[in-house]
Design a protein around this motif. Structure first.
Motif, PDB file in Angstrom:
ATOM      1  N   GLU A  77     -44.330  24.091  47.346  1.00  0.00           N
ATOM      2  CA  GLU A  77     -42.989  24.639  47.519  1.00  0.00           C
ATOM      3  C   GLU A  77     -42.914  25.567  48.721  1.00  0.00           C
ATOM      4  O   GLU A  77     -41.904  25.616  49.423  1.00  0.00           O
ATOM      5  CB  GLU A  77     -42.569  25.388  46.252  1.00  0.00           C
ATOM      6  N   ARG A  78     -43.987  26.301  48.971  1.00  0.00           N
ATOM      7  CA  ARG A  78     -44.021  27.172  50.143  1.00  0.00           C
ATOM      8  C   ARG A  78     -43.989  26.360  51.426  1.00  0.00           C
ATOM      9  O   ARG A  78     -43.342  26.728  52.402  1.00  0.00           O
ATOM     10  CB  ARG A  78     -45.271  28.049  50.101  1.00  0.00           C
ATOM     11  N   GLU A  79     -44.720  25.234  51.436  1.00  0.00           N
ATOM     12  CA  GLU A  79     -44.776  24.409  52.639  1.00  0.00           C
ATOM     13  C   GLU A  79     -43.466  23.681  52.909  1.00  0.00           C
ATOM     14  O   GLU A  79     -43.079  23.485  54.064  1.00  0.00           O
ATOM     15  CB  GLU A  79     -45.918  23.390  52.523  1.00  0.00           C
ATOM     16  N   VAL A  83     -39.309  27.782  48.434  1.00  0.00           N
ATOM     17  CA  VAL A  83     -39.393  29.206  48.105  1.00  0.00           C
ATOM     18  C   VAL A  83     -38.515  30.016  49.055  1.00  0.00           C
ATOM     19  O   VAL A  83     -37.863  30.983  48.652  1.00  0.00           O
ATOM     20  CB  VAL A  83     -40.857  29.691  48.167  1.00  0.00           C
ATOM     21  N   ARG A  84     -38.474  29.610  50.330  1.00  0.00           N
ATOM     22  CA  ARG A  84     -37.630  30.316  51.297  1.00  0.00           C
ATOM     23  C   ARG A  84     -36.155  30.216  50.899  1.00  0.00           C
ATOM     24  O   ARG A  84     -35.389  31.175  51.061  1.00  0.00           O
ATOM     25  CB  ARG A  84     -37.840  29.719  52.696  1.00  0.00           C
ATOM     26  N   TYR A 155     -49.905  31.431  45.909  1.00  0.00           N
ATOM     27  CA  TYR A 155     -49.500  32.237  47.066  1.00  0.00           C
ATOM     28  C   TYR A 155     -50.674  32.654  47.930  1.00  0.00           C
ATOM     29  O   TYR A 155     -50.500  33.024  49.087  1.00  0.00           O
ATOM     30  CB  TYR A 155     -48.741  33.477  46.596  1.00  0.00           C
ATOM     31  N   TYR A 238     -46.436  37.532  46.567  1.00  0.00           N
ATOM     32  CA  TYR A 238     -45.068  37.050  46.788  1.00  0.00           C
ATOM     33  C   TYR A 238     -44.356  37.928  47.804  1.00  0.00           C
ATOM     34  O   TYR A 238     -43.710  37.428  48.731  1.00  0.00           O
ATOM     35  CB  TYR A 238     -44.302  37.036  45.466  1.00  0.00           C
ATOM     36  N   ASP A 241     -45.796  37.327  51.221  1.00  0.00           N
ATOM     37  CA  ASP A 241     -45.325  36.057  51.755  1.00  0.00           C
ATOM     38  C   ASP A 241     -43.876  36.172  52.231  1.00  0.00           C
ATOM     39  O   ASP A 241     -43.473  35.532  53.206  1.00  0.00           O
ATOM     40  CB  ASP A 241     -45.447  34.962  50.692  1.00  0.00           C
ATOM     41  N   THR A 242     -43.101  37.005  51.545  1.00  0.00           N
ATOM     42  CA  THR A 242     -41.708  37.217  51.923  1.00  0.00           C
ATOM     43  C   THR A 242     -41.614  37.886  53.287  1.00  0.00           C
ATOM     44  O   THR A 242     -40.767  37.532  54.127  1.00  0.00           O
ATOM     45  CB  THR A 242     -40.990  38.084  50.878  1.00  0.00           C
ATOM     46  N   ALA A 245     -42.083  35.403  56.050  1.00  0.00           N
ATOM     47  CA  ALA A 245     -41.041  34.406  56.248  1.00  0.00           C
ATOM     48  C   ALA A 245     -39.967  34.896  57.220  1.00  0.00           C
ATOM     49  O   ALA A 245     -39.746  36.059  57.385  1.00  0.00           O
ATOM     50  CB  ALA A 245     -40.422  34.053  54.898  1.00  0.00           C
TER      51      ALA A 245
END
Length: 245
Positions: A77-79, A83-84, A155, A238, A241-242, A245
């Motif tokens: 989902e991140r790739e 998630v974005r 993550y 998380y 990672d935010t 982004a």
């Protein structure tokens, strides 16, 4: 958050490979391991093979569902940018982590119940009503610990690295936690390490009830401590990672 939980459950139920390994595989493995075993007590324990492996295979099924499924799905989902997109909604970070944990733990319940049904129907396992309920409830609630670990790994690792990392954690925790074989058959040094692992404490919840007692405070404390560490780590990753982004 409720909508996200429902969506995650539906997605998991549509994944046939996921359902096989998390729901069908554990009871089948239980029949293979305990199918031809006798009813003699396991050395160093009050339980026989049918009782012991009923709990260990139920926990293995839950572990497969919440750890293997969660980590790889989150990494993908991140790739893909899913998630974005979720970050553009009003869903807070803690809500995302909680939704992932809750949906994964919910999907693990059929595996737990199916192993117990097979144990009763095929191997003739007989327990009091309160024992059945306690084992099912304890095994399900304990799976939240590993659901949080799955979120953290998802993550922590990239899409290419998430599978080997998850498999290493999965088999290491399962082996040293006593899911594949009773700890009494392992070397003493391995038993000493296993006493502080979450999988050993997780399995001990059910085996204590099978023996006619209540889960030990030490095991519940170990699981609670790991839950705080894993959930806290998942939330921190998380947020990290935010910021990227």
């Amino acid at each position: 958050m409720t909508t996200l939980i429902k969506l995650e459950i539906i997605r998991a139920l549509r994944n046939k490979k996921f359902l096989f390994f998390s729901v069908i595989y554990p009871p089948a493995l239980y029949l293979i391991i305990a199918g031809g075993a006798d009813s003699k007590p396991i050395p160093g324990m009050k339980l026989d093979m049918a009782l012991y492996f009923m709990v260990s295979m139920a926990t293995l099924g839950a572990l497969t569902a919440v750890l293997m499924g969660n980590s790889e799905r989150i990494a993908k989902e991140r790739e893909t940018g899913w998630v974005r997109q979720l970050r553009l909604t009003a869903l807070p970070g803690r809500g995302y982590v909680a939704a992932k944990m809750a949906s994964a733990a919910t999907v693990s319940l059929p595996s737990i119940l199916l192993v117990m049904i097979v144990a009763a129907a095929v191997k003739g396992v007989r327990l009091e009503a309160w024992q059945w309920i306690s084992i099912a409830a304890g095994t399900w609630l304990g799976s939240f610990v590993f659901a949080a670990l799955g979120v953290a790994i998802g993550y922590l690792a990239t899409g290419d690295a998430v599978r080997p990392i998850t498999i290493l954690c999965y088999f290491g925790l399962a082996l040293l936690g006593g899911l594949w074989m009773p700890l009494t058959s392992l070397p003493q040094w391995a038993q000493n390490i296993a006493e502080w692992l979450p999988t050993h404490a997780y399995t001990a919840l059910g085996t204590a009830v099978e023996a006619g007692g209540a889960p030990h405070v030490k095991d519940m404390a170990i699981l609670a401590g790991y839950l705080l560490v894993f959930a806290g780590g998942a939330a921190w990753l998380y947020r990290k990672d935010t910021r990227k982004a």
